[in-house]
Design an enzyme around this catalytic site. Structure first.
Site, PDB file in Angstrom:
ATOM      1  N   SER A 194      59.040  50.578  40.950  1.00 33.30           N
ATOM      2  CA  SER A 194      59.203  51.350  42.185  1.00 33.30           C
ATOM      3  C   SER A 194      60.674  51.629  42.448  1.00 33.30           C
ATOM      4  O   SER A 194      61.552  50.879  42.003  1.00 33.30           O
ATOM      5  CB  SER A 194      58.616  50.568  43.373  1.00 33.30           C
ATOM      6  OG  SER A 194      58.995  51.135  44.615  1.00 33.30           O
ATOM      7  N   TYR A 203      57.469  42.888  48.248  1.00 28.22           N
ATOM      8  CA  TYR A 203      57.049  43.963  47.342  1.00 28.22           C
ATOM      9  C   TYR A 203      58.212  44.419  46.474  1.00 28.22           C
ATOM     10  O   TYR A 203      58.083  44.540  45.244  1.00 28.22           O
ATOM     11  CB  TYR A 203      56.506  45.127  48.174  1.00 28.22           C
ATOM     12  CG  TYR A 203      56.188  46.379  47.393  1.00 28.22           C
ATOM     13  CD1 TYR A 203      54.985  46.500  46.702  1.00 28.22           C
ATOM     14  CD2 TYR A 203      57.066  47.462  47.367  1.00 28.22           C
ATOM     15  CE1 TYR A 203      54.675  47.656  45.996  1.00 28.22           C
ATOM     16  CE2 TYR A 203      56.770  48.616  46.669  1.00 28.22           C
ATOM     17  CZ  TYR A 203      55.577  48.710  45.980  1.00 28.22           C
ATOM     18  OH  TYR A 203      55.269  49.854  45.281  1.00 28.22           O
TER      19      TYR A 203
END
Length: 287
Positions: A179, A192
């Protein structure tokens, strides 16, 4: 393929991770109706975790259009999985759906065994499943939440790779979803973002480890993309603003991310390993 810059997502929220595609408005765009396949993955077999919705759904459909048979792995979003499997099968390729918890070390072996029992071989592993939770402060992160996020996002990749590796021969492909948050950080998605940083390092390290076997390992680091994770992670007002701070002024659609996976799965990327592609709407991350 054209994506309307003015396409809007209204306020909405889902209470369960990783979210359901069928409950989103508008539905994420997961395929290009004008796409012309050329058999780039003819008769290949791919496992795609998180393949029921979002980026995983888009990758599953695109791989099938290019000739691959697909094993979709998902948690418990059965309606989304059935819909994606039906769409894959309409391309003329075979597809199976496997439901379970990738954070469970034993489940990955079930996935590989069912894939081999059905298709007889395995060529491509796409580690894409994930979850995220927003917190106002790191002090709000419970040990249970931290463990769960790491189990789903990074531990599961270790388990899947360990189970799949005996079936992956020379020339096989592993693609991991990281990401933009791995490179830029994120103030409310700290656990995350940490898992995504670990995935980037896993990708680079595994590429070195498997180079002698000619197994290429690469990653994709999407920016803000309209997937079920978004309404399942943020409140209504943030969902409405999601992705508008990119240079393109909107979130990406899964159909715009899937071609990165296709490229990395083909011989067109034969000189790439240990690399990460960055479809992120124009964010410069220098990483």
């Amino acid at each position: 393929m054209s994506i309307d810059k003015d396409r809007q997502q209204p306020s909405q929220h889902q209470d369960k991770q990783p979210g359901e595609r069928s409950k989103m408005t508008p539905l994420p765009k997961t395929e290009d109706d004008d796409y012309r396949p050329s058999g780039k993955l003819l008769d290949k077999v791919a496992i795609i975790t998180g393949g029921d919705s979002g980026i995983g759904r888009a990758v599953s459909i695109l791989f099938a259009k290019e000739g691959a048979d697909v094993a979709i792995v998902y948690y418990d979003e059965h309606e989304d999985a059935r819909d994606t499997q039906e769409r894959v099968e309409k391309t003329g390729r075979r597809c199976i759906s496997i439901s379970g918890d990738l954070g469970d070390p034993s489940f990955s072996q079930v996935v590989v065994e069912k894939t081999l029992d059905t298709f007889g071989t395995l060529d491509i592993l796409v580690n894409n499943a994930g979850e995220q939770h927003a917190y106002q402060s790191i002090a709000d992160v419970t040990p249970e939440d931290l463990q769960r996020t790491f189990q789903t996002n990074i531990f599961s990749m270790f388990y899947m790779i360990q189970s799949a590796l005996p079936a992956l021969g020379e020339g096989s492909i592993i693609i991991n979803t990281t990401s933009v948050t791995a490179y830029q950080g994120h103030p409310t998605l700290i656990p995350y973002a940490c898992t995504k940083g670990a995935i980037t390092t896993l990708t680079r390290s595994l590429a070195i480890s498997l180079a002698e076997k000619n197994i290429r390992v690469n990653g994709v680091a999407p920016g803000p993309v309209w997937t079920p994770l978004i309404p399942a992670s943020f409140d209504e007002s943030k969902v409405e603003r999601f992705g508008k701070n990119t240079l393109l002024g909107r979130p990406g659609e899964p159909v715009e991310i899937a071609p990165c996976y296709l490229f990395l799965a083909t011989e067109g990327a034969s000189y790439m390993t240990g690399q990460v592609l960055h479809p992120n709407g124009g964010r410069i991350i220098n990483g």
